[in-house]
Every structure is written in structure tokens, then in C-alpha cells.
Design an enzyme around this catalytic site. Structure first.
Site, PDB file in Angstrom:
ATOM      1  N   CYS A   1       7.549 -40.515 -17.909  1.00 38.14           N
ATOM      2  CA  CYS A   1       6.114 -40.735 -18.072  1.00 38.14           C
ATOM      3  C   CYS A   1       5.402 -41.118 -16.779  1.00 38.14           C
ATOM      4  CB  CYS A   1       5.852 -41.778 -19.153  1.00 38.14           C
ATOM      5  SG  CYS A   1       6.583 -43.372 -18.796  1.00 38.14           S
TER       6      CYS A   1
ATOM      7  N   HIS B   1     -15.929  -8.512   1.404  1.00 38.90           N
ATOM      8  CA  HIS B   1     -14.912  -9.456   1.884  1.00 38.90           C
ATOM      9  C   HIS B   1     -15.138 -10.854   1.319  1.00 38.90           C
ATOM     10  CE1 HIS B   1     -13.217 -12.273   4.889  1.00 38.90           C
ATOM     11  NE2 HIS B   1     -12.198 -11.425   4.843  1.00 38.90           N
TER      12      HIS B   1
ATOM     13  N   GLY C   1      -8.236  -7.031   4.341  1.00 45.30           N
ATOM     14  CA  GLY C   1      -8.945  -6.989   5.609  1.00 45.30           C
ATOM     15  C   GLY C   1      -8.261  -7.699   6.755  1.00 45.30           C
TER      16      GLY C   1
ATOM     17  N   MET D   1      -5.506  -6.888   8.276  1.00 46.11           N
ATOM     18  CA  MET D   1      -4.960  -5.972   9.272  1.00 46.11           C
ATOM     19  C   MET D   1      -5.935  -4.792   9.367  1.00 46.11           C
ATOM     20  SD  MET D   1      -1.829  -7.589   9.327  1.00 46.11           S
ATOM     21  CE  MET D   1      -0.691  -6.387   9.896  1.00 46.11           C
TER      22      MET D   1
ATOM     23  N   GLY E   1      10.049 -44.320 -15.844  1.00 42.56           N
ATOM     24  CA  GLY E   1       8.774 -44.643 -15.198  1.00 42.56           C
ATOM     25  C   GLY E   1       8.954 -44.320 -13.727  1.00 42.56           C
ATOM     26  N   THR E   2       8.647 -43.079 -13.358  1.00 42.09           N
ATOM     27  CA  THR E   2       8.996 -42.644 -11.994  1.00 42.09           C
ATOM     28  C   THR E   2       8.162 -43.323 -10.923  1.00 42.09           C
ATOM     29  OG1 THR E   2       7.579 -40.743 -12.367  1.00 42.09           O
ATOM     30  CG2 THR E   2       9.941 -40.412 -12.640  1.00 42.09           C
TER      31      THR E   2
ATOM     32  N   ARG F   1      -3.617  -1.246  -6.523  1.00 41.33           N
ATOM     33  CA  ARG F   1      -2.800  -2.472  -6.490  1.00 41.33           C
ATOM     34  C   ARG F   1      -3.239  -3.344  -7.658  1.00 41.33           C
ATOM     35  NH1 ARG F   1      -5.803  -4.565  -1.097  1.00 41.33           N
ATOM     36  NH2 ARG F   1      -7.888  -4.421  -1.952  1.00 41.33           N
TER      37      ARG F   1
ATOM     38  N   TYR G   1      11.636 -34.603 -22.780  1.00 36.64           N
ATOM     39  CA  TYR G   1      10.199 -34.309 -22.695  1.00 36.64           C
ATOM     40  C   TYR G   1       9.632 -34.973 -21.461  1.00 36.64           C
ATOM     41  CZ  TYR G   1       9.174 -39.077 -24.224  1.00 36.64           C
ATOM     42  OH  TYR G   1       9.088 -40.443 -24.301  1.00 36.64           O
TER      43      TYR G   1
ATOM     44  N   ASP H   1       7.215 -46.619 -10.692  1.00 40.91           N
ATOM     45  CA  ASP H   1       7.905 -47.843 -10.274  1.00 40.91           C
ATOM     46  C   ASP H   1       9.298 -47.542  -9.746  1.00 40.91           C
ATOM     47  OD1 ASP H   1       6.470 -50.316 -10.402  1.00 40.91           O
ATOM     48  OD2 ASP H   1       6.163 -49.882 -12.532  1.00 40.91           O
TER      49      ASP H   1
ATOM     50  N   ARG I   1      -0.657 -47.152 -22.827  1.00 43.00           N
ATOM     51  CA  ARG I   1      -0.545 -48.406 -22.064  1.00 43.00           C
ATOM     52  C   ARG I   1      -1.429 -49.458 -22.712  1.00 43.00           C
ATOM     53  NH1 ARG I   1      -1.549 -43.980 -17.623  1.00 43.00           N
ATOM     54  NH2 ARG I   1      -2.731 -43.386 -19.462  1.00 43.00           N
TER      55      ARG I   1
ATOM     56  N   SER J   1      12.439 -43.893 -21.413  1.00 41.80           N
ATOM     57  CA  SER J   1      11.458 -43.074 -20.707  1.00 41.80           C
ATOM     58  C   SER J   1      11.434 -43.515 -19.244  1.00 41.80           C
ATOM     59  CB  SER J   1      10.077 -43.246 -21.341  1.00 41.80           C
ATOM     60  OG  SER J   1       9.144 -42.453 -20.656  1.00 41.80           O
TER      61      SER J   1
ATOM     62  N   ARG K   1      -3.060   3.285   8.521  1.00 47.44           N
ATOM     63  CA  ARG K   1      -3.383   2.129   7.671  1.00 47.44           C
ATOM     64  C   ARG K   1      -2.227   1.147   7.617  1.00 47.44           C
ATOM     65  NH1 ARG K   1      -4.574   4.746   1.985  1.00 47.44           N
ATOM     66  NH2 ARG K   1      -5.869   2.883   1.751  1.00 47.44           N
TER      67      ARG K   1
ATOM     68  N   LYS L   1       0.838  -1.194   0.000  1.00 51.38           N
ATOM     69  CA  LYS L   1       0.000   0.000   0.000  1.00 51.38           C
ATOM     70  C   LYS L   1       0.878   1.251   0.000  1.00 51.38           C
ATOM     71  CE  LYS L   1      -3.694  -0.533   2.551  1.00 51.38           C
ATOM     72  NZ  LYS L   1      -4.292  -0.754   3.883  1.00 51.38           N
TER      73      LYS L   1
HETATM   74  P1  ADP Z   1      -7.706  -2.177   3.675  1.00 51.20           P
HETATM   75  O1  ADP Z   1      -6.304  -2.626   3.513  1.00 51.20           O
HETATM   76  O2  ADP Z   1      -8.504  -3.048   4.558  1.00 51.20           O
HETATM   77  O3  ADP Z   1      -8.354  -1.853   2.372  1.00 51.20           O
HETATM   78  P2  ADP Z   1      -7.259   0.621   3.986  1.00 51.20           P
HETATM   79  O4  ADP Z   1      -6.093   1.106   4.750  1.00 51.20           O
HETATM   80  O5  ADP Z   1      -7.139   0.671   2.525  1.00 51.20           O
HETATM   81  O6  ADP Z   1      -7.627  -0.826   4.487  1.00 51.20           O
HETATM   82  O7  ADP Z   1      -8.454   1.509   4.470  1.00 51.20           O
HETATM   83  C1  ADP Z   1      -9.766   1.119   4.651  1.00 51.20           C
HETATM   84  C2  ADP Z   1     -10.706   2.139   4.059  1.00 51.20           C
HETATM   85  O8  ADP Z   1     -10.471   3.432   4.572  1.00 51.20           O
HETATM   86  C3  ADP Z   1     -10.568   2.238   2.565  1.00 51.20           C
HETATM   87  O9  ADP Z   1     -11.839   2.297   1.987  1.00 51.20           O
HETATM   88  C4  ADP Z   1      -9.854   3.526   2.368  1.00 51.20           C
HETATM   89  O10 ADP Z   1     -10.207   4.095   1.138  1.00 51.20           O
HETATM   90  C5  ADP Z   1     -10.308   4.371   3.538  1.00 51.20           C
HETATM   91  N1  ADP Z   1      -9.275   5.347   3.916  1.00 51.20           N
HETATM   92  C6  ADP Z   1      -8.018   5.081   4.292  1.00 51.20           C
HETATM   93  N2  ADP Z   1      -7.325   6.201   4.476  1.00 51.20           N
HETATM   94  C7  ADP Z   1      -8.154   7.231   4.218  1.00 51.20           C
HETATM   95  C8  ADP Z   1      -8.015   8.647   4.226  1.00 51.20           C
HETATM   96  N3  ADP Z   1      -6.869   9.231   4.526  1.00 51.20           N
HETATM   97  N4  ADP Z   1      -9.083   9.371   3.911  1.00 51.20           N
HETATM   98  C9  ADP Z   1     -10.240   8.767   3.599  1.00 51.20           C
HETATM   99  N5  ADP Z   1     -10.454   7.453   3.570  1.00 51.20           N
HETATM  100  C10 ADP Z   1      -9.413   6.666   3.878  1.00 51.20           C
HETATM  101 MG    MG Z   2       6.078 -49.232 -14.509  1.00 50.95          MG
HETATM  102 MG    MG Z   3      -7.727  -0.714   1.051  1.00 49.80          MG
END
Ligand code: ADP
Ligand code: MG
Ligand code: MG
Length: 871
Positions: A832, A455, A102, A104, A767-768, A337, A852, A770, A561, A765, A93, A23
Site C-alpha cells: 500500500c 509538424h 521530420g 531526418m 508499507g513501502t 504507418r 494485490y 516507511d 488511514r 500489507s 528518403r 518506412k
Molecule cells: P518524412 O519522413 O518527413 O515524412 P518522407 O520521406 O515521407 O519524409 O518524404 C517527404 C515528402 O515527400 C512526403 O510528402 C512524401 O510523400 C514525398 N515523397 C517522398 N518520396 C516521393 C516520391 N518518390 N514521389 C513523390 N513524392 C515523394
Molecule cells: Mg507507515
Molecule cells: Mg513521410
């Protein structure tokens, strides 16, 4: 030494994922690209590891650096952290190298307290908004930092709304949120025995520490185990100026993909919510609107978003998953990402990117994980069964596929039932990271709330599990463990079928067939073939399998075979007659019948192969596998051969072996009864001549393979017999064709003396199966009983029948390859056995220099891909 635990967004780049987390690195990259990213900085993964190592203490250096960077943000934003007018608020974040959706936690609106909230009101002239932000902070901070159950807050909100007779949050007024803030602070005090910290720096420090800690929470650990992410990476922490999506109706927040993550279709795909903050979209609390509707509501913002997202896609040269927020008509990007996607989408996007000239074919191949091939061929319900199926409910087609199983309402129950061998389907209002263990064991996941990026949807797509999300018509009662749609109520343990491709849920169990996306697969496999340095052939002999194999990219047949051809009802009788024959004359009658059967099969094979290579293995298994087992079969055979059942039984007795797999099988049968192999080679050569006569394009050079050779003498003796038999065919037909006679390498002795055998063999060839059995002394048929225990006790890392044992079997193979190459570098060597289709083993086999590999048809595309990726 200059300690650098903190790096400003403007100083980093996308290459620094190790240090800044995914991130952070991308926030830095977007900042560098001058995109509208709220200002901020990243506390590095090194700071996290240092903190965890120092037994949870923020060092003075780190503390100083954080303060310096906050001050720098203050200068740039002209806002002050903790100021009573126009305060600087931030989000905290987490973000590690690999995206862990989600897993962390994030805290928004940090910096608010009883005084700064007033400042925010003065600045924005919107008390409702300000108190809404404050109560969100209390809720998130309470949950993430202090471990206060989220429901404690939700309950109070629900209670408050019902007291006021409000239906939704929208009806909440400024005073309402203000009152709720007081209630939330009480909860805080009650649970933690401390008031909510008013000092913004204290809030910040505690939040940073909480993110560091969350690296080691249970769900993060589970996720890492599941995805093979090392524990030693640590997480970074991003501190960023807040922008507000909950600032009225010209504000909002959303998530969008630059292409469809389920199908790969080109064009923006996503969801948003007006007047909402952060996680509201993904949490599935309100059901969001499709992004296309933004075009009508805020056309300018929509246009700008299109421009920026396509810019991001071409910059990253891959489909992007973008989080954005609109504050009062101004667009901000908060994350980008490479988007997680289904196998189908992955293939399609790769092909599109090549067609659009953004990536090369070579790069496309590298981007496809061989396991995706399996997912690509997703199951679908049998159309005939769907006609009469009873629909229970419909929702969003969040992750394609078809599945059936028994419903469970909690992850825990699902897990238990699955451990008891049940096929389970997890059904919930919405899922959260706590549910991960239940999701992993489920055939399908169903939720009543949340959108395509909820999620449940994201995780299911990642796992290739079928999912229907946001089935609003289902009322899921997790407490009573029942789901109601219309007038139907289903209880825990009842069976449903889920179609993740259409979003339909049916009652009962509907049979499904494996799906197919041949077209996409063919394109990628064709490209991969251009890069593949060693060949991939098929283990196949039936017309259906041969066709499938060719369609999936096989260069030819590496192992046909012949014994598989004797198992048909009519054929096995002749086979039995042959086995039971006691003198040459009695032997020849069934043998000649068998010859006709074989010729029929070989003609079909050669015709289908159109000159592609074909290795045919002569009879291999012990004869007892063909003998009659039941009384009925014995009586039938007795009648056919005009003998008594007693006589048949006696002969069966005679043929009995203590150790058939080490006994009278393979080439040993031909040493005692050469007529069998002589018949087989004659059938092969005659068929090849006949097929070539019809169509010269189908001229085949049959490769005749003798199984179970252990010595040069054995090979030489048999070879002479076979050559004579073939010469007879040539004499009779007046036609000659080229052919080859080679052998399997499956007896350790053959590997150790390969140089000598090479003098009399045209090809080899491995025959792994056997070879592994004989090298380890593990019976293939019985090893299942103890290999598990070996793995549990860490005496074996993996099952050597699934992944090649490089150390032992691999060494033998290397000896053989070196000896053969030493004698004649041009002799072809193949593999094979089962491991020929296993990507991990293929990498090793390629290294030791085989020409092969040959594997079952469905494993071919992944094998080609693996080889191409290795270059
Ligand atoms: P996750 O990794 O679970 O997506 P994020 O760190 O991306 O967590 O944040 C969760 C939500 O909070 C996301 O929808 C993100 O857009 C929003 N968010 C994070 N930082 C800010 C910010 N500075 N201003 C407004 N929204 C934010
Ligand atoms: Mg054999
Ligand atoms: Mg996010």
C-alpha cells in the site's frame, strides 16, 4: 560472404523494421500487396552503421549494389538515370525503425541537372513544372546535403516574386522558375565554393551520405533522448522513383489518417493540396484542404483512396497514417504507418477495433500505454470562466487540452523562460524540428500556419500537449516578438490561455479543471480486469475518494488511514483533548466523542463498499502532528479544557520528541495507551454490524491493520487486547461478524521475522514508504534535499520513493513473502505504499508474489492495465 546492403521493395516485408526502417519495411509490404507504390529499394540500417563506423566512407560494395539496383529500376521504369530524354528521377528518403517525424531529411527530384531538366520538359511538355522540380531539388539538396540555410533560397524567391508583383507561387511562369534555378545555383556556388553537382550518381551518393549523417544531427539526437530510442539503430535510406503531385490540377499530394487521430472517430481524416509536391502539406507553407473536398474535385481518385486505405487498415489491423500523391489523376501511395494519436483516440480506436472484430480484447489492452491514462483525462477550462473570457483568435483544434502560460516566439526564449520557472506557450508561424526543445517545455503550442497534420500538430499530439495550429488571423512577428490579431497585439511574456479541444485562444489566464473520459477508460479497465492476475485496491478514506476509486476500477480499499479522519476542525479539538489527557477518565470523554465521528465515517465507507474488501489502518502518525501549533490554537484549547495556556504548552513540551518518525507512533501508541486502538476497533465492528443489519448485501469483513509492528510479541499483545475489545462489542450487541486482524510490513525487522509474526497476523500489507525510509535510512521528509545530487552523481538511478528499490528493499520484501508463504500460503499479502501505483514497480511486486497492490484512486486504471499487460 554475400554482402547485402540494399534490398528491393519487392523483397522485403513489414516485419523487417530493424533492417529496413519503418518506412522501408512498409513500402516493401505495400509493394508485396500490389498496391500502387512507385518502384524503389532500401539501403539497410546495417549499411548506415557500417558507414558511420568506417568513418564516413561508402564502401565499394555498397556503391556497386546501389548502381545495380538503380539499373534494375531503369529496366522496370524504362527510364534512365541521367538520360537526356525521359530521365529517371528519384527521391531519397530516410527512415529508421521508429518514426521520427521530420527529424531526418528527404530529397525529391534527384537526378535533375541542366540536361535532364530539358529531357523532362520534352517528355512532359511542361517547362514550368520541370523548372519548379529543379529548383526544389536545388533547395532541398542545398539544405540537406550542404547545410545551406533554407531561408537563403526562400528570400530569393520572395524577392523575385515581389519584383514581379506576384502574390503566390502559382503565378510563377516557366521562365520565372528557370531564372530562379540560375539564382539558386549561384547561391550554391557562393556558399559551398563548388557548382551544384551535375552527375546524378554523385548527387545520389552525396544524398545517401547526408541521410546517414542526419542520424547524428542534434535534433535527431534530442528526439531519440526524448523517446528513449537507442542511438545504435541507425537509419535506412529509401530510393524511390518520383511521382509528381505538382503536375497540374489533376495532381496533388496529401496525408490522411484512417480514423481521427485526435478523437478516434471512424472515417478518413486528412488534408491535401492540389498541384503541390511532397512536403508542401506538412510544412504548412500553404494551408491544405480537408480530404473530403477531394471527393468533389477528383471523385474517382477519392474512391480509390478510400478502398486502399481501408485495405491497409485491415491489413495492419490498426489505424494508419498514409501519405499519397496523385500524378495526373493516378493515385500513388508513398507511405503508411500506424498513426500517432492522442490518448483519447488510442482508447477509442482500440475499443472500435475490438467491436469490429479486428483485434481481441487482450490485444487492445496490450496496445494501451499506461501513461496514456493520464493523458486521457485531459484538462478543460472551467465553463464559468469561459463565459467572460476574451477571445484573441481561433485556429484548428490540433491537440486537445487546456493550458495557460506566457507567450514566447522562439524555442530558445521559451526554453530560457521555462528554466526560470515560467509556464510558457510557444507561438510561431509554423514549427519545424529545430523547435523541438522549445516545444517540450511548453504548456501549449500555437501556430499561425499549417494544418492538422503540420509538424506542430503531430508533435504536440505525440507529447499530449495542447496545440492550436493554423490560426491564420494571427500575424506572428517572430522578429519583433509580437502577435497581432485584429487590433490586439500581444508581446513576449504576456499571458494567454489555449483550448486545444476547440481551437480557441484567449487573452489572460483562465483556470482549468482536469478533463475526464471515464467512459472510454471504464471499458478498457473492465477488459483489463479480466486479464489481471493480481488485485488493485485503493488508498482512500473520504467518501469522494472512495467513489472515485470504485468508478476507476478499485476492487476495494487496501488502505483507509484513520488519522485522516481526525483532521476536521471539530474533530481535531477532541483529538487534542485526548492527547493532553493525563488520566483515564479525562481520556475517555474525548475518546467517546471521537468514536462517534469514526463510526459515522466507517458506516459511510461500508455502505459505499457494499461488501467489497476494506482494510482499515489504526492510528499511525506521531501524536505531535495533531498538537496545536499557533498561540491562537493553544488559547482555544486551553479554554476548551479549562486549563491555562501555560499548562498546555508544558504538556506539548512533554510530548516533544527528537525523532518523531522513529518515536512514539503507530502500535507504540497503543502499547502505552491501548484505549485508542480499543476505541477504534469497537467503532469499526459496531459500524460493520449496523450497516449489515440495515442491508445484508453490505456485510463486510473488516480487515483491521496495525501499523509499525516490529515483532511477534508486540503483535500478539496488541491482538489480544483488540480481540477482547471486539468480544465486548459482540456481547453488547448480541451479534457477531467475521473480521481479520493483520499488520503492515514496514519495519525491516518485521520483514526478517515475518514467519513468526504470521502466527498471529491474518494478513499483511507492505508499507513501502516507511520500509524504504528505514531500509535506506533516508528520511522521507528530507530526502528531497540530497536525492537529486545522488542521481546527478549516478550513485542512485532513481528515487527509491518513486520506484521500488528492487535490490535492497525488494530483497527484504522477498524474504518476508517467502517466510509468510512458507508458514501459510493462503495468507493475503498486499502493498500500500506510493510505489503500488507505479507501473515499473508493479511489475516487480507482481514477480515477488504479492496478492494485490493498493494506490491512490487516479493511479488505479494504469495499475490495472500494467498488471493485465504482464499477464
Ligand atoms: P518524412 O519522413 O518527413 O515524412 P518522407 O520521406 O515521407 O519524409 O518524404 C517527404 C515528402 O515527400 C512526403 O510528402 C512524401 O510523400 C514525398 N515523397 C517522398 N518520396 C516521393 C516520391 N518518390 N514521389 C513523390 N513524392 C515523394
Ligand atoms: Mg507507515
Ligand atoms: Mg513521410
Amino acid at each position: 560472404m554475400l554482402v547485402k546492403y540494399v534490398i528491393d521493395f519487392s523483397k522485403g516485408s513489414k516485419e523487417q523494421k530493424d533492417l529496413l526502417g519503418g518506412k522501408g519495411a512498409n513500402l516493401a509490404e505495400m509493394t508485396k500487396l500490389k498496391l500502387p507504390v512507385p518502384t524503389g529499394f532500401t539501403i539497410t540500417t546495417e549499411a548506415c552503421l557500417d558507414y558511420l563506423e568506417k568513418k564516413d566512407e561508402i564502401s565499394a560494395e555498397l556503391d556497386t549494389e546501389i548502381r545495380q539496383h538503380i539499373e534494375s529500376m531503369e529496366r522496370r521504369t524504362k527510364k534512365r538515370f541521367g538520360a537526356t530524354s525521359d530521365p529517371l528521377l528519384v527521391s531519397v528518403r530516410s527512415g529508421s525503425k521508429f518514426s521520427m517525424p521530420g527529424m531526418m531529411d528527404t530529397i525529391l527530384n534527384l537526378g535533375l541537372n541542366d540536361e535532364t531538366v530539358i529531357g523532362l520538359i520534352q517528355k512532359t511538355d511542361d517547362a514550368r513544372f520541370a523548372y519548379d522540380c529543379y529548383r526544389r531539388l536545388l533547395q532541398m539538396f542545398g539544405d540537406v546535403v550542404c547545410g545551406i540555410d533554407k531561408n537563403r533560397f526562400e528570400e530569393q524567391l520572395d524577392f523575385y516574386k515581389s519584383k514581379k508583383k506576384y502574390c503566390s507561387d502559382i503565378e510563377m511562369q516557366a521562365e520565372d522558375w528557370q531564372e530562379l534555378v540560375a539564382v539558386y545555383k549561384d547561391i550554391f556556388l557562393e556558399v559551398t565554393h563548388r557548382p551544384f553537382p551535375q552527375d546524378p550518381y554523385e548527387q545520389l551518393t552525396l544524398a545517401v551520405e547526408a541521410v546517414f549523417h542526419s542520424w547524428n544531427n542534434r535534433r535527431a539526437i534530442t528526439y531519440r533522448r526524448l523517446h528513449d530510442i537507442p542511438d545504435s539503430l541507425g537509419t535506412a535510406v529509401n530510393i524511390q522513383e518520383m511521382v509528381f503531385g505538382n503536375f497540374g490540377t489533376a495532381s496533388g499530394t496529401g496525408v490522411a489518417f484512417t480514423r481521427n487521430p485526435a478523437t478516434g472517430e471512424k472515417g478518413i481524416f486528412g488534408e491535401f493540396l492540389l498541384n503541390a509536391q511532397g512536403e508542401d502539406v506538412v510544412a504548412g507553407i500553404r494551408t491544405p484542404q480537408p480530404i473530403s473536398e477531394l471527393k468533389l474535385l477528383l471523385p474517382q481518385v477519392y474512391q480509390e483512396f478510400l478502398t486502399l486505405s481501408s485495405l491497409l487498415e485491415s491489413h495492419y489491423r490498426d489505424m494508419q497514417d498514409i501519405e499519397f500523391t496523385i500524378e495526373n489523376g493516378k493515385l500513388y501511395l508513398l507511405q503508411t504507418r500506424d498513426g500517432k494519436r492522442t490518448a483519447k483516440s488510442a482508447f477509442k480506436v482500440c475499443i472500435q477495433l475490438v467491436e469490429e472484430g479486428i483485434i481481441s480484447k487482450k490485444e487492445a489492452i496490450q496496445r494501451i500505454n499506461p501513461t496514456m491514462v493520464t493523458q486521457l483525462l485531459h484538462p478543460v477550462f472551467e465553463p464559468d470562466h469561459l463565459k467572460n473570457a476574451q477571445v484573441f483568435a481561433t485556429g484548428l483544434p490540433a491537440s486537445p487540452g487546456a493550458a495557460n502560460g506566457n507567450i514566447y516566439f522562439t524555442a530558445e526564449r521559451a526554453k530560457k523562460a521555462s528554466e526560470q520557472g515560467e509556464k510558457v506557450i510557444l507561438i510561431r508561424q509554423e514549427t519545424s524540428p529545430e523547435d523541438i526543445e522549445g516545444m517540450v517545455v511548453s504548456e501549449a503550442i500555437v501556430t499561425s500556419r499549417g494544418g492538422m497534420t503540420s509538424h506542430a500538430a503531430v508533435v504536440a499530439r505525440g507529447m499530449g500537449v495542447c496545440c492550436v495550429a493554423g490560426c491564420e488571423e494571427i500575424y506572428v512577428d517572430e522578429f519583433l516578438e509580437q502577435a497581432t490579431a485584429g487590433n490586439v497585439t500581444l508581446h513576449q511574456g504576456e499571458t494567454i490561455s489555449v483550448d486545444g479541444t476547440t481551437g480557441t485562444i484567449y487573452r489572460g489566464s483562465i483556470p482549468y479543471v482536469e478533463g475526464d473520459e471515464w467512459q472510454l477508460l471504464e471499458t478498457i479497465t473492465d477488459w483489463a480486469k479480466e486479464e489481471a492476475s493480481i488485485g488493485v485496491k485503493a488508498n482512500a478514506e473520504t467518501p469522494a475518494d472512495i467513489k472515485t476509486a470504485l468508478k476507476l476500477g478499485a476492487q476495494g480499499i487496501g488502505l483507509a488511514r484513520t488519522e485522516h479522519m481526525f483532521f476536521g476542525e471539530e474533530r481535531i479539538v477532541e483529538m487534542r483533548k485526548m492527547i493532553l489527557a493525563q488520566h483515564e477518565e479525562a481520556l475517555m470523554i474525548p475518546l467517546n466523542k471521537l468514536k462517534e465521528f469514526q463510526k459515522e465515517d466507517f458506516r459511510t465507507m461500508f455502505t459505499l463498499l457494499k461488501g467489497k474488501p476494506c482494510t482499515i489502518r489504526l492510528l499511525d502518525p506521531p501524536l505531535h502532528e495533531f498538537l496545536p501549533q499557533t498561540e491562537e490554537e493553544i488559547t482555544h484549547l486551553a479554554k476548551e479544557t479549562q486549563r491555562t495556556p501555560a499548562e498546555i504548552k508544558y504538556r506539548i513540551e512533554e510530548l516533544h520528541e527528537q525523532n518523531p518518525m522513529l518515536g512514539h507512533r503507530g502500535c507504540r501508541l497503543a502499547v502505552t495507551t491501548p484505549q485508542i486502538y480499543e476505541m477504534q476497533v469497537a467503532a469499526i465492528i459496531e459500524s460493520a454490524i449496523e450497516v449489515a443489519q440495515k442491508d445484508t448485501a453490505n456485510t463486510n469483513v473488516p480487515e483491521i491493520m496495525i501499523p509499525l509492528i516490529g515483532s511477534q510479541e508486540e503483535m500478539q499483545w496488541l491482538r489480544e487486547r483488540l480481540v477482547q475489545s471486539i468480544q465486548k462489542v459482540f456481547d453488547n450487541t448480541g451479534q457477531e461478524i467475521p473480521y481479520k486482524i493483520g499488520t503492515m510490513l514496514e519495519i525491516p525487522r518485521a520483514c526478517l521475522t515475518a514467519e513468526k509474526i504470521a502466527e498471529v497476523a491474518d494478513f499483511f500489507s507492505f508499507g513501502t514508504n516507511d520500509l524504504t525510509q528505514l531500509t535506506y535510512g533516508f528520511s522521507r521528509d528530507d530526502s528531497g534535499k540530497f536525492i537529486g545530487a545522488y542521481q546527478d552523481k549516478k550513485l542512485l538511478k532513481e528515487d527509491p520513493f518513486q520506484h521500488i528499490d528492487e535490490e535492497g528493499v525488494g530483497t527484504l520484501m522477498k524474504i518476508a513473502v517467502d517466510q509468510i508463504r512458507n508458514f501459510d500460503p493462503s495468507i493475503k499479502i498486499g502493498v500500500c505504499g506510493e510505489v503500488g501505483g507505479d507501473p515499473q514497480s508493479i511489475r516487480f511486486l507482481k514477480k515477488i508474489g504479492v496478492d494485490y497492490i493498493s494506490c491512490s484512486p487516479y493511479r488505479i486504471p494504469a495499475a490495472i492495465l500494467t498488471i493485465a499487460q504482464e499477464g
